[in-house]
Design an enzyme around this catalytic site. Structure first.
Site, PDB file in Angstrom:
ATOM      1  N   MET A   1       0.845  -1.192   0.000  1.00 58.94           N
ATOM      2  CA  MET A   1       0.000   0.000   0.000  1.00 58.94           C
ATOM      3  C   MET A   1       0.885   1.249   0.000  1.00 58.94           C
ATOM      4  SD  MET A   1      -3.161  -1.229   0.198  1.00 58.94           S
ATOM      5  CE  MET A   1      -4.185   0.073   0.881  1.00 58.94           C
ATOM      6  N   SER A   2       0.958   1.931  -1.130  1.00 60.47           N
ATOM      7  CA  SER A   2       1.799   3.125  -1.237  1.00 60.47           C
ATOM      8  C   SER A   2       1.100   4.381  -0.741  1.00 60.47           C
ATOM      9  CB  SER A   2       2.204   3.337  -2.699  1.00 60.47           C
ATOM     10  OG  SER A   2       1.075   3.700  -3.471  1.00 60.47           O
TER      11      SER A   2
ATOM     12  N   GLY B   1      -1.330   5.581  -2.678  1.00 65.65           N
ATOM     13  CA  GLY B   1      -1.870   6.101  -3.928  1.00 65.65           C
ATOM     14  C   GLY B   1      -3.137   5.367  -4.336  1.00 65.65           C
TER      15      GLY B   1
ATOM     16  N   MET C   1       5.631   0.497   2.988  1.00 63.92           N
ATOM     17  CA  MET C   1       7.075   0.426   3.166  1.00 63.92           C
ATOM     18  C   MET C   1       7.644   1.802   3.503  1.00 63.92           C
ATOM     19  SD  MET C   1       7.744  -1.979  -0.144  1.00 63.92           S
ATOM     20  CE  MET C   1       6.447  -1.099  -1.024  1.00 63.92           C
TER      21      MET C   1
ATOM     22  N   CYS D   1      14.688  -0.486  -6.826  1.00 62.28           N
ATOM     23  CA  CYS D   1      13.837  -0.682  -5.654  1.00 62.28           C
ATOM     24  C   CYS D   1      12.983  -1.933  -5.823  1.00 62.28           C
ATOM     25  CB  CYS D   1      12.967   0.542  -5.444  1.00 62.28           C
ATOM     26  SG  CYS D   1      12.004   0.507  -3.917  1.00 62.28           S
TER      27      CYS D   1
ATOM     28  N   CYS E   1      11.174   9.353  -5.667  1.00 60.80           N
ATOM     29  CA  CYS E   1      10.597   9.547  -4.338  1.00 60.80           C
ATOM     30  C   CYS E   1      11.549  10.241  -3.371  1.00 60.80           C
ATOM     31  CB  CYS E   1      10.123   8.206  -3.765  1.00 60.80           C
ATOM     32  SG  CYS E   1      11.434   7.014  -3.392  1.00 60.80           S
TER      33      CYS E   1
END
Length: 383
Positions: free
Chosen positions: A21-22, A24, A46, A113, A209
């Protein structure tokens, strides 16, 4: 495209799924669709760098994003956890980012990443909570060929993110779920509205990011110091060796760049090469950017590697059109391809992704582009 491709295995009602779950809209909808399907969904965000205080209101990787992910999980009635991956991210992604620019190359931190941090660590978290499945909000699709899982391009070409996923471990595919890969962004937002998710109208970021202000040189300076060779003055020259200007750090340049170069030429000039040992930036006309071949290393295959002599489609930049190419040389460490048509601005450090139709075969990190096509050495046929 291989016609034996079949639909992917998917989680069944009651299956436990760990969803990245970012904060977004994409990952929010991925989780919502799995909840709607009756799965036992657990959301995890994260923590990748810093405390996020300097990047408020960002779509991912910030305090606001973590809060949005938590509140989406509350709306969906599922648990939400935060996992600290700062050390892994710093080693696997941030350090590499800085060192690549110091070598005159242009890295893609999102690929690093995905390859070394997100999927590896998320799979560990999934194992820790006995989750059979791992889901993300990427615009790519899963399928099966024979008994094995494969990855395909996203249905919407304008949103396809398979370019960033070539480096993940092949063993992840059998557990990977990509719920939104078969839809458009507009459809994703509409689903978010239907579920009443706060992220439905959230904007997307095009920035790295950990470089929210777009100033990647600042990151390099913070890690290497202002006296790093990549940040020192050096010559801007033509391929002939003629010096036509001076720059204040080759880390500020990338292959294909036009901005910040001296003028006075009869045609637009572009960066065509960076020579770190001489701190030199080499410029030339547009035709000097065209490559007829390339070499890539650090290969990873998500499907069986193609044979030498095979015709494939390749992509050397996100959103670039796929280009037909021939595998000229392939070994464990590198691949060399001849391009049917020249490609502009092939940049060391960027990703080469190899496709068969919409099937993702694998990829690697571009080592060099070649002005001339490499010899098409085809394998000998058995007599």
């Amino acid at each position: 495209m291989n016609t034996s491709l079949t639909p992917p295995l998917v989680p069944q009602k009651g299956d436990r799924v760990l969803v990245a779950m970012s904060g977004g809209v994409d990952s929010s909808v991925a989780a919502a669709l799995l909840v709607d399907a009756g799965c036992d969904v657990v959301g995890v965000t994260m923590k990748l760098h810093g405390d996020g205080a300097d990047v408020p209101d960002r779509p991912c990787c910030s305090l606001d994003a973590t809060s949005d992910a938590r509140r989406v999980c509350e709306t969906l009635g599922i648990p939400h956890y935060v996992t600290n991956l700062v050390d892994h991210f710093g080693h696997d992604v941030l350090d590499d980012f800085v060192q690549e620019y110091a070598r005159g190359r242009t890295p893609i931190p999102c690929v690093r990443c995905n390859t070394f941090t997100k999927f590896r660590d998320l799979l560990d978290k999934a194992d820790a909570i006995d989750a059979r499945w791992l889901a993300t909000g990427h615009y790519a699709r899963m399928g099966r060929l024979g008994d094995g899982a494969v990855m395909r391009r996203g249905m919407d070409p304008s949103k396809d993110q398979s370019y960033f996923l070539w480096g993940i471990d092949r063993g992840v595919l059998d557990r990977l779920v990509l719920p939104i890969g078969g839809q458009s962004k507009a459809e994703t937002r509409e689903i978010a509205r239907r579920f009443g998710l706060r992220t439905a109208e959230k904007i997307e970021s095009q920035d790295i990011c950990f470089v929210p202000d777009g100033d990647h040189v600042r990151v390099i300076r913070e890690h290497l110091g202002s006296d790093a060779p990549a940040l020192q003055r050096g010559p801007i020259r033509l391929a002939s060796g003629e010096v036509v200007g001076e720059h204040d750090g080759f880390a500020k340049f990338t292959i294909g760049q036009r901005k910040g170069l001296p003028g006075g030429f009869g045609a637009p000039m572009f960066v065509v090469e960076i020579v770190p040992a001489e701190r030199a930036v080499v410029i030339g006309p547009r035709e000097a950017l065209l490559g007829r071949g390339l070499e890539a290393r650090e290969l990873n295959w998500l499907y069986d590697a193609p044979a030498e002599g095979s015709t494939v489609q390749v992509q050397v930049r996100n959103r670039a059109a796929p280009s037909p190419a021939t595998i000229v040389r392939l070994d464990r460490g590198s691949v060399e391809l001849a391009l049917d048509e020249p490609i502009q601005a092939i940049s060391p450090g960027q990703s080469l992704v190899i496709y068969d139709g919409d099937l993702v075969l694998g990829g690697g990190v571009i080592e060099r582009g070649m002005r001339a096509a490499p010899s098409r050495r085809l394998p000998l046929l058995a007599g």
